[in-house]
Write a protein that holds these residues in place. Structure first.
Motif, PDB file in Angstrom:
ATOM      1  N   GLY A   1      17.467   6.270   4.234  1.00 20.47           N
ATOM      2  CA  GLY A   1      16.700   6.189   5.695  1.00 20.47           C
ATOM      3  C   GLY A   1      17.553   6.945   6.411  1.00 20.47           C
ATOM      4  N   ASN A   2      17.110   6.667   7.970  1.00 19.74           N
ATOM      5  CA  ASN A   2      17.709   7.505   8.977  1.00 19.74           C
ATOM      6  C   ASN A   2      19.030   7.018   9.511  1.00 19.74           C
ATOM      7  N   HIS A   3      19.999   8.142   9.441  1.00 21.52           N
ATOM      8  CA  HIS A   3      21.469   7.690   9.803  1.00 21.52           C
ATOM      9  C   HIS A   3      21.999   6.482   9.238  1.00 21.52           C
ATOM     10  N   PRO A   4      22.230   6.872   7.847  1.00 16.39           N
ATOM     11  CA  PRO A   4      22.903   6.035   7.124  1.00 16.39           C
ATOM     12  C   PRO A   4      24.426   5.686   7.292  1.00 16.39           C
TER      13      PRO A   4
ATOM     14  N   VAL B   1      23.967  -0.205  -1.675  1.00 19.78           N
ATOM     15  CA  VAL B   1      23.269  -0.847  -0.649  1.00 19.78           C
ATOM     16  C   VAL B   1      23.773  -0.322   0.504  1.00 19.78           C
ATOM     17  N   VAL B   2      22.859   0.668   1.380  1.00 17.55           N
ATOM     18  CA  VAL B   2      23.127   1.407   2.649  1.00 17.55           C
ATOM     19  C   VAL B   2      22.412   0.889   3.614  1.00 17.55           C
ATOM     20  N   VAL B   3      23.150   1.007   4.918  1.00 16.45           N
ATOM     21  CA  VAL B   3      22.490   0.663   6.150  1.00 16.45           C
ATOM     22  C   VAL B   3      22.115   1.648   6.902  1.00 16.45           C
ATOM     23  N   ASN B   4      20.680   1.751   7.015  1.00 17.45           N
ATOM     24  CA  ASN B   4      20.060   2.871   7.952  1.00 17.45           C
ATOM     25  C   ASN B   4      19.879   2.537   9.548  1.00 17.45           C
ATOM     26  N   TYR B   5      21.041   2.941  10.064  1.00 16.28           N
ATOM     27  CA  TYR B   5      21.003   2.498  11.514  1.00 16.28           C
ATOM     28  C   TYR B   5      19.680   2.629  12.255  1.00 16.28           C
ATOM     29  N   ASP B   6      19.394   3.951  12.244  1.00 23.29           N
ATOM     30  CA  ASP B   6      18.025   4.288  13.196  1.00 23.29           C
ATOM     31  C   ASP B   6      16.601   3.527  12.670  1.00 23.29           C
TER      32      ASP B   6
ATOM     33  N   VAL C   1      18.229  -1.982   5.563  1.00 28.31           N
ATOM     34  CA  VAL C   1      19.289  -1.922   4.579  1.00 28.31           C
ATOM     35  C   VAL C   1      18.432  -1.305   3.409  1.00 28.31           C
ATOM     36  N   GLY C   2      18.867  -0.308   2.509  1.00 31.73           N
ATOM     37  CA  GLY C   2      18.185   0.346   1.511  1.00 31.73           C
ATOM     38  C   GLY C   2      18.973  -0.299   0.251  1.00 31.73           C
ATOM     39  N   VAL C   3      18.305  -0.631  -0.829  1.00 33.95           N
ATOM     40  CA  VAL C   3      19.038  -0.791  -2.091  1.00 33.95           C
ATOM     41  C   VAL C   3      18.530   0.134  -3.209  1.00 33.95           C
ATOM     42  N   LEU C   4      19.555   1.041  -3.758  1.00 33.92           N
ATOM     43  CA  LEU C   4      19.129   1.870  -4.692  1.00 33.92           C
ATOM     44  C   LEU C   4      19.984   1.470  -5.832  1.00 33.92           C
ATOM     45  N   LEU C   5      18.866   0.850  -7.070  1.00 34.59           N
ATOM     46  CA  LEU C   5      19.380   0.330  -8.052  1.00 34.59           C
ATOM     47  C   LEU C   5      20.012   1.284  -9.017  1.00 34.59           C
ATOM     48  N   ASN C   6      21.028   1.111  -9.835  1.00 32.95           N
ATOM     49  CA  ASN C   6      21.612   2.075 -10.858  1.00 32.95           C
ATOM     50  C   ASN C   6      20.735   1.879 -12.281  1.00 32.95           C
ATOM     51  N   THR C   7      20.606   3.063 -12.638  1.00 29.85           N
ATOM     52  CA  THR C   7      19.619   3.272 -13.775  1.00 29.85           C
ATOM     53  C   THR C   7      20.205   2.654 -14.938  1.00 29.85           C
ATOM     54  N   GLY C   8      21.762   2.942 -14.895  1.00 31.69           N
ATOM     55  CA  GLY C   8      22.602   2.573 -16.182  1.00 31.69           C
ATOM     56  C   GLY C   8      23.492   3.705 -16.499  1.00 31.69           C
ATOM     57  N   THR C   9      23.292   4.891 -15.763  1.00 29.75           N
ATOM     58  CA  THR C   9      23.878   6.221 -16.140  1.00 29.75           C
ATOM     59  C   THR C   9      24.385   6.665 -15.115  1.00 29.75           C
ATOM     60  N   GLY C  10      24.574   6.189 -13.958  1.00 29.57           N
ATOM     61  CA  GLY C  10      25.296   6.388 -12.836  1.00 29.57           C
ATOM     62  C   GLY C  10      24.221   7.183 -11.895  1.00 29.57           C
ATOM     63  N   THR C  11      23.056   7.218 -12.397  1.00 27.84           N
ATOM     64  CA  THR C  11      21.988   7.653 -11.301  1.00 27.84           C
ATOM     65  C   THR C  11      21.319   6.569 -10.868  1.00 27.84           C
TER      66      THR C  11
ATOM     67  N   ASP D   1      18.479  -5.050  15.099  1.00 30.02           N
ATOM     68  CA  ASP D   1      18.617  -3.531  16.127  1.00 30.02           C
ATOM     69  C   ASP D   1      19.994  -3.230  15.803  1.00 30.02           C
ATOM     70  N   GLY D   2      20.247  -2.010  15.329  1.00 34.48           N
ATOM     71  CA  GLY D   2      21.274  -1.334  15.330  1.00 34.48           C
ATOM     72  C   GLY D   2      22.107  -1.722  14.251  1.00 34.48           C
ATOM     73  N   PRO D   3      21.826  -2.082  12.932  1.00 42.15           N
ATOM     74  CA  PRO D   3      22.950  -2.396  12.124  1.00 42.15           C
ATOM     75  C   PRO D   3      23.890  -1.352  11.956  1.00 42.15           C
ATOM     76  N   THR D   4      25.214  -2.096  11.775  1.00 41.59           N
ATOM     77  CA  THR D   4      26.254  -1.055  11.706  1.00 41.59           C
ATOM     78  C   THR D   4      27.372  -1.355  10.823  1.00 41.59           C
ATOM     79  N   GLY D   5      27.207  -2.438   9.832  1.00 39.40           N
ATOM     80  CA  GLY D   5      28.154  -2.807   9.013  1.00 39.40           C
ATOM     81  C   GLY D   5      27.416  -3.646   7.896  1.00 39.40           C
TER      82      GLY D   5
END
Length: 342
Positions: free
Chosen positions: A160-163, A180-185, A189-199, A210-214
């Motif tokens: 997302g925008n401004h992680p 788990v990444v916080v998209n400030y703008d 929060v975005g969750v990217l699941l691991n496929t099992g190989t590090g991808t 509004d304005g998540p920062t941590g």
């Protein structure tokens, strides 16, 4: 619950703090990224919860985020730092002498303007890898460890925008760490699941305030599934998103935290085996502690004074009394605060 702060001078505009034993004396030390000084500061623990004057190490331009992990398998904690002004990640290997000193940084170029770093083995080869968020472009980069503490060229994923911050934790119980990444703008929060190989799969996003920062990813309701906790600096709230059990998350529950919560740690503060929320409140020069009621909901905060513009918080027992203490980087006063648990 906590004694009045003790403050220690660090470099100009500290932005990120971690507390890890770096000199193998079984006492956690303070490591802080000094944004305006272009240094990382190391404050060694004297053994009773007080700290020595910082030793500063020159890194890249505008160090923004720091992690401390053994990256070369010598059982010594190394420093990994994001240098937003020079678009690099710096790795400072521990000299291994037992003195908590570090070699000159080795740098790795990452795309865009890097924001935050985590160092976790994501491909199950028992070697910790570097995961970095960057804005412009909005990506997360993964740099695989070669096995000697050096790292391969980045692999990138769109987010997302401004992680602004991230955590790398297994959220779906497959023994593979997810991002788990916080998209400030985007206020997500975005969750990217691991496929099992590090991808990683494409992010799934969840609305927060509004304005998540941590971010912290910890089981707060005792169901053995890690939940997401996010401070929202622009809406003066903390969001809690409970894990459904499959790595997806329920709609947020929010708690008021005045004013401008910027960073959180989630740790059991009162020895009831229930993790509590500790938030650094940027505009109030304080930290707030929200005690867990036992089912993943939280009571109103209790506040404690720290330095000017607290921006990053860590919670660790620094004086060996088996009680968690609070450590804060104060961006405005160029200090770290230590609040001992009493």
């Amino acid at each position: 619950m906590f004694l009045n702060q003790t403050t220690y001078s660090v470099g100009a505009s500290p932005r990120s703090v971690v507390v890890v034993d770096v000199n193998s004396d079984n006492k956690p030390d303070i490591v802080v990224a000094n944004y305006a000084a272009n240094t990382v500061g190391v404050l060694l623990n004297t053994g009773n919860g007080t700290f020595k004057t910082q030793t500063a190490y020159t890194v890249g331009t505008q160090p923004l985020s720091v992690a401390v992990v053994d990256v070369n398998g010598d059982n010594k904690s190394d420093i990994v730092v994001v240098n937003v002004g020079s678009n690099t990640v710096g790795v400072l290997l521990n000299t291994g002498t037992g003195t908590g000193t570090f070699n000159t940084q080795i740098t790795y170029t990452v795309s865009g303007t890097p924001q935050a770093v985590a160092v976790v083995d994501v491909n199950s080869d028992n070697k910790p890898d570097i995961v970095v968020t960057s804005a412009t472009p909005n990506i997360v980069s993964v740099l695989f460890n070669t096995g000697t503490g050096t790292f391969n060229t980045q692999t990138t994923y769109a987010i997302g925008n401004h992680p602004i911050i991230l955590a790398v934790v297994d959220v779906n119980s497959d023994n593979k760490p997810d991002i788990v990444v916080v998209n400030y703008d985007d206020d997500t929060v975005g969750v990217l699941l691991n496929t099992g190989t590090g991808t990683f799969n494409t992010q799934i996003t969840y609305a927060v305030g509004d304005g998540p920062t941590g971010v912290a990813v910890v089981d707060v309701n005792s169901d053995y599934k890690p939940d997401i906790v996010v401070p929202n600096s622009d809406s003066d709230t903390v969001s809690v998103l409970l894990n459904t059990g499959t790595g997806t998350f329920n709609t947020q529950t929010t708690y008021p935290v005045i004013s401008s919560p910027y960073s959180v740690a989630v740790v059991d503060m009162n020895s009831d085996n229930k993790p509590d929320i500790v938030a650094a409140k940027f505009d109030r020069n304080a930290v707030g502690v929200l005690l867990n009621t036992g089912n993943g909901t939280f009571n109103a905060q209790t506040t404690y004074a720290v330095g000017t513009y607290p921006i990053s918080v860590a919670v660790t027992d620094v004086n060996g009394d088996n009680k968690p203490d609070i450590i804060v980087a104060n961006y405005g006063s160029n200090t770290t605060s230590v609040l001992l648990h009493c």
